[in-house]
Design a protein around this motif. Structure first.
Motif, PDB file in Angstrom:
ATOM      1  N   ARG A   1     -15.594  -5.740   8.499  1.00 37.34           N
ATOM      2  CA  ARG A   1     -14.125  -5.773   8.575  1.00 37.34           C
ATOM      3  C   ARG A   1     -13.613  -7.197   8.380  1.00 37.34           C
ATOM      4  NH1 ARG A   1     -15.064  -2.023  12.809  1.00 37.34           N
ATOM      5  NH2 ARG A   1     -14.904  -3.690  14.383  1.00 37.34           N
TER       6      ARG A   1
ATOM      7  N   LYS B   1     -13.810  -8.207   4.756  1.00 37.12           N
ATOM      8  CA  LYS B   1     -12.663  -7.677   4.032  1.00 37.12           C
ATOM      9  C   LYS B   1     -11.409  -8.478   4.351  1.00 37.12           C
ATOM     10  CE  LYS B   1      -9.990  -3.431   3.328  1.00 37.12           C
ATOM     11  NZ  LYS B   1      -9.828  -2.012   3.730  1.00 37.12           N
ATOM     12  N   PHE B   2     -11.247  -8.794   5.649  1.00 40.52           N
ATOM     13  CA  PHE B   2     -10.094  -9.600   6.063  1.00 40.52           C
ATOM     14  C   PHE B   2     -10.107 -10.958   5.358  1.00 40.52           C
ATOM     15  CE2 PHE B   2      -8.597 -12.994   8.858  1.00 40.52           C
ATOM     16  CZ  PHE B   2      -7.286 -12.596   9.091  1.00 40.52           C
TER      17      PHE B   2
ATOM     18  N   GLN C   1      -9.215 -10.684   1.668  1.00 38.80           N
ATOM     19  CA  GLN C   1      -7.792 -10.461   1.431  1.00 38.80           C
ATOM     20  C   GLN C   1      -6.977 -11.718   1.725  1.00 38.80           C
ATOM     21  OE1 GLN C   1      -7.721  -7.062   3.997  1.00 38.80           O
ATOM     22  NE2 GLN C   1      -7.501  -5.621   2.306  1.00 38.80           N
TER      23      GLN C   1
ATOM     24  N   GLU D   1      -1.257  -9.027  -0.023  1.00 40.42           N
ATOM     25  CA  GLU D   1      -2.609  -9.276   0.466  1.00 40.42           C
ATOM     26  C   GLU D   1      -2.595  -9.608   1.957  1.00 40.42           C
ATOM     27  OE1 GLU D   1      -5.303  -8.710  -0.971  1.00 40.42           O
ATOM     28  OE2 GLU D   1      -4.699  -8.473  -3.066  1.00 40.42           O
TER      29      GLU D   1
ATOM     30  N   ALA E   1      -2.134  -6.444   3.831  1.00 39.97           N
ATOM     31  CA  ALA E   1      -3.363  -5.659   3.803  1.00 39.97           C
ATOM     32  C   ALA E   1      -4.390  -6.246   4.770  1.00 39.97           C
ATOM     33  CB  ALA E   1      -3.934  -5.626   2.386  1.00 39.97           C
ATOM     34  N   ALA E   2      -4.422  -7.570   4.877  1.00 44.88           N
ATOM     35  CA  ALA E   2      -5.321  -8.210   5.834  1.00 44.88           C
ATOM     36  C   ALA E   2      -4.945  -7.822   7.254  1.00 44.88           C
ATOM     37  CB  ALA E   2      -5.279  -9.732   5.658  1.00 44.88           C
TER      38      ALA E   2
ATOM     39  N   SER F   1      -6.399  -4.509   8.125  1.00 43.62           N
ATOM     40  CA  SER F   1      -7.861  -4.378   8.153  1.00 43.62           C
ATOM     41  C   SER F   1      -8.465  -4.798   9.481  1.00 43.62           C
ATOM     42  CB  SER F   1      -8.476  -5.217   7.025  1.00 43.62           C
ATOM     43  OG  SER F   1      -8.294  -6.598   7.282  1.00 43.62           O
ATOM     44  N   VAL F   2      -7.681  -5.385  10.394  1.00 44.57           N
ATOM     45  CA  VAL F   2      -8.199  -5.822  11.690  1.00 44.57           C
ATOM     46  C   VAL F   2      -7.336  -5.243  12.796  1.00 44.57           C
ATOM     47  CG1 VAL F   2      -9.223  -7.953  10.800  1.00 44.57           C
ATOM     48  CG2 VAL F   2      -6.841  -7.951  11.508  1.00 44.57           C
TER      49      VAL F   2
END
Length: 828
Positions: free
Chosen positions: A386, A389-390, A393, A412, A415-416, A419-420
């Protein structure tokens, strides 16, 4: 239990020093680079730690519960202990203010770090084992570089002793607690070179005794002297819940590697396991002996076992399921103050007030312990994925920011955020970035719209509107950090002012002088050598002439009504030949700034093979940054002349055999030029020849005279008679017949007659006449006295040179123009 009402507060900001002038332009970039700093290191650290745990989960020594060895290096009571995730390095602190860095493999002290005279109360080590943090009795927090064994940062964090410090898994933050009842979240710079307070919270008149961070990094648990455990959101430092854990102060707290549960110990002698979601006690236990106070606790890597360190120097291994003591380890001669598992779970370390650190062999981990260790590692890996991905982004958002693609950057960052976990520090970083960028994007959008409108106004030469739009653009970002690096509005305003001056300069410009000619002219003597090619610049009645390989050059003087502004404008001159697809030459020269008079000089080399006959243009124009302003072209024409040369040696017998007529082998056409030069002497022709051609019908015998009445006639070039006068003059006559029309012209060796024939081949008929008084040869006896006077002195051959020039002109020259050109040659 109802949580106490707690409110997070913030440190007052430090007075900011004004940035140096050189740094002002980089403020926006530095601010944006900070956006992704929190997530950059976390991924690699967590993944490395996870794999280490997985690799060591099954390690164990022989069965049994015994002391393996001890580390003796401290000269004072050991108060704090931490082990790196790879188990290769440990850090311990003592009451004398000393920190020791241990190589756990060979039990060698790698380095001794002097914190201060104040007791080291707590120590934490990063997952990668490269950084450590310590807190002491004097209230200082220090950050240590374990690779280079040196202090990185030192700050006063509390009013009173620092009792506990824990490090955020990503190595970007620290949390500390102290006897002043405060929790402080610290921001670490890259490599820990700087430690600054980010947020803080205060308890209600109690002292913080111990801290622990949940595996997901979202929450921190705090034990205090009132016996309570409080749970805090790490990102916001807001209290989430509070529950009474012990009767008396809480001395130790540890969170399960799988999360959701914690164990605590307190002054009431109890070791308890808690459900963190509900704040509910699950099970409780007590070590043997009375009175015994557990001073520290630790979870095993798999979460099925726990360790406690007691006031009587005993270390106990607990079954977490029922909180029963599995085994105990005695060896310390004073209270055991700290305890920690090795990553394998088969070895443990304890520190004591007896100055020693002891290494204990743990029983072989159970199947469940190994299984849950693997599950914990899997959780770390998932968290790492995760965070990867963070991080990706955030990097994409940062890259889009650098490339001025704010809409993509905002997408972006959002989206970050998704993701968390919303309560994490990473979410806080991403959310702050997106909120700041949204406001910034709006300001930038307004700024860009105004700048675009100003640019359009400039394009349409609406200067007042351009100035208005650029002024409003500057106002849109006034006071914002990015204003220091955005200069489009300022530059647009300055450009508008320059364009006003430029327009005045160009609209009022005029060429005050221009000159165009060959760089060199043909030499005055011997210019008509064979094989040479000449060019004529047909721009005057007396055309300049030069070799066809001579460059053309020009000069233009230009005047403007105002001084030329600081704007890139070139004066461009191109040389074109009629019908060509590209210029023969191009010269671009910039205008000089601040001048009202400019002079531009240029030169054009001839094409390969020299100048060709034809029509040409000089195209003069101005090249501005966005357009080109051409002027009327200057037309001119070039003519060329090629010369060939022939030599003849004319002998009497050859002339007699040819009936005094020879073909020079040159094809003549209109526009050609011929120069004939003869030297030497020739035997006279028969008297009948002269009687036929040169005898005046009124004279019974030929009378040598000077040439008279020689004219170029337009009636077919028929000249049949010359009148010869002045018998005593010293002259020689060369008779030339040109074409088939019988045209004749006398030649004298002190002048070069120029002939422009009609058509046909060039033929020569030659006779020589010299006065008798200059002859060294006596006349033939078979001639009369008058005939004998026509014998030439030193009879022999004539050397004849014929230079034939073929003119090529792009226009039809008149006889006067052609004669003028030929006269130029005759004068040389």
């Amino acid at each position: 239990m109802q949580p106490h009402s707690q409110t997070a507060t913030y440190f007052p900001p430090k007075a900011a020093e004004p940035p140096p002038a050189a740094d002002t332009q980089n403020r926006r970039r530095r601010r944006r680079l900070m956006i992704v700093a929190a997530g950059c290191a976390l991924v690699a650290v967590l993944l490395v730690a996870g794999w280490i745990l997985l690799a060591t989960a099954g390690d164990s020594s022989s069965a049994g519960s015994s002391e393996l060895t001890r580390f003796d290096g401290h000269q004072a009571a050991v108060r704090a202990l931490a082990v790196a995730a790879d188990g290769q390095r440990a850090v311990s602190g003592d009451q004398a203010g000393k920190l020791l860095v241990w190589n756990t493999t060979n039990r060698v002290v790698q380095g001794r770090l002097a914190a201060d005279a104040a007791s080291v109360n707590c120590v934490a080590i990063s997952l990668d084992g490269k950084l450590a943090a310590s807190g002491d009795e004097a209230g200082k927090i220090r950050v240590w570089d374990l690779e280079h064994l040196r202090q990185q940062a030192s700050v006063v964090g509390h009013r009173g002793a620092v009792t506990s410090v824990v490090m955020y898994p990503a190595k970007t933050h620290l949390v500390s607690g102290g006897r002043d009842g405060r929790l402080v979240l610290w921001k670490l710079s890259e490599r820990g070179a700087d430690c600054t307070p980010a947020q803080q919270a205060a308890l209600n008149s109690v002292e913080v005794t111990c801290l622990a961070i949940t595996p997901d990094g979202l929450q921190v648990l705090c034990g205090d002297t009132s016996g309570a455990i409080t749970v805090w959101n790490l990102a916001s430092m807001q209290q989430l819940r509070r529950f009474e854990a012990h009767k008396g102060a809480v001395r130790g707290v540890a969170v399960s590697p799988l999360g959701g549960q914690a164990i605590t110990c307190g002054d009431d002698g109890q070791v308890r396991r808690w459900d963190l979601e509900r704040g509910r006690l699950v099970v409780s236990g007590k070590p043997a002996g009375d009175p015994v106070r557990p001073l520290a606790v630790a979870y095993s890597p798999g979460g099925t076992r726990a360790l406690s360190a007691d006031s009587d120097g005993q270390v106990c291994l607990w079954s977490v399921d029922d909180m029963q003591v599995i085994s105990s380890y005695a060896g310390h001669t004073a209270a055991a103050s700290c305890v920690v598992f090795f990553p394998s779970g088969s070895v443990a370390l304890s520190g004591s007030l007896d100055h020693s650190i002891r290494v204990w062999q743990m029983p072989v981990p159970s199947v469940l312990e190994a299984k849950q260790t693997a599950a914990a590692i899997a959780g770390v890996q998932r968290q790492g994925e995760r965070l990867l991905k963070f991080r990706r982004q955030m990097e994409l958002g940062q890259q889009a920011l650098h490339e001025e693609r704010d809409h993509e950057a905002l997408a972006e960052f959002r989206a970050a955020e998704a993701s968390v976990d919303r309560g994490s520090l990473e979410f806080q970083v991403a959310h702050q970035a997106s909120v700041a960028l949204a406001a910034e994007s709006q300001a930038l959008a307004d700024y860009e719209a105004r700048c675009k409108a100003g640019a359009a106004a400039l394009e349409n030469e609406a200067l007042d509107e351009a100035l208005k739009q650029f002024a409003q653009a500057r106002q849109a970002i006034a006071g914002r950090p990015e204003a220091a690096t955005l200069h489009q509005a300022d530059e647009g305003y300055a450009t508008a002012a320059r364009l006003v001056q430029l327009k005045r300069a160009l609209d009022g410009r005029k060429i005050t002088y221009h000159k165009f000619n060959f760089s060199e002219h043909a030499p005055a003597k011997q210019s008509l050598a064979a094989g040479q090619r000449f060019a004529f610049l047909l721009n005057s009645a007396d055309p300049p002439m030069a070799l066809a390989s001579t460059p053309l050059e020009w000069t233009f003087d230009l005047q403007t009504p105002v001084a030329f502004p600081d704007e890139k404008v070139d004066f461009k001159v191109q040389l074109w030949q009629h019908g060509a697809t590209r210029p023969l030459a191009e010269v671009r020269q910039p205008f000089a700034v601040g001048q009202t008079e400019q002079s531009f000089n240029g030169r054009a080399q001839p094409p390969e093979g020299g100048w060709q006959s034809g029509e040409y243009q000089l195209r003069v124009g101005l090249v501005l940054p966005k357009k080109e302003a051409p002027r009327e072209p200057l037309d001119f024409k070039l003519g060329v002349l090629d010369w060939s040369e022939k030599h003849f040696e004319l002998k009497p017998d050859e002339l007699l055999a040819a009936d005094y007529l020879l073909d020079a082998g040159i094809k003549l056409e209109r526009g050609d030029g011929v120069i004939v030069k003869a030297t030497g002497t020739m035997a006279p022709a028969p008297v009948a020849f002269y009687r036929q051609l040169l005898v005046d019908p009124k004279i019974s015998a030929p009378v040598p005279t000077g040439p008279a009445g020689i004219r170029w006639l337009a009636d077919g070039m028929r000249v049949h008679r010359y009148r010869l006068v002045d018998l005593k003059s010293n002259y020689a006559a060369l008779l030339l017949r040109i074409g088939y029309e019988g045209s004749w012209l006398a030649y004298r060796d002190d002048a070069f007659p120029m002939l422009s024939p009609l058509a046909g081949p060039l033929q020569l008929a030659i006779n020589s006449v010299l006065p008798l008084g200059h002859s060294s040869v006596h006349a033939s006896k078979n001639l009369s006295d008058s005939e004998r006077s026509y014998w030439a002195a030193g009879s022999g051959a004539y050397q004849v040179t014929i230079l034939h020039g073929r003119f090529e002109f792009p226009i039809s020259l008149s006889a006067i123009q052609r004669a003028g050109l030929l006269t130029r040659f005759s004068d040389r």
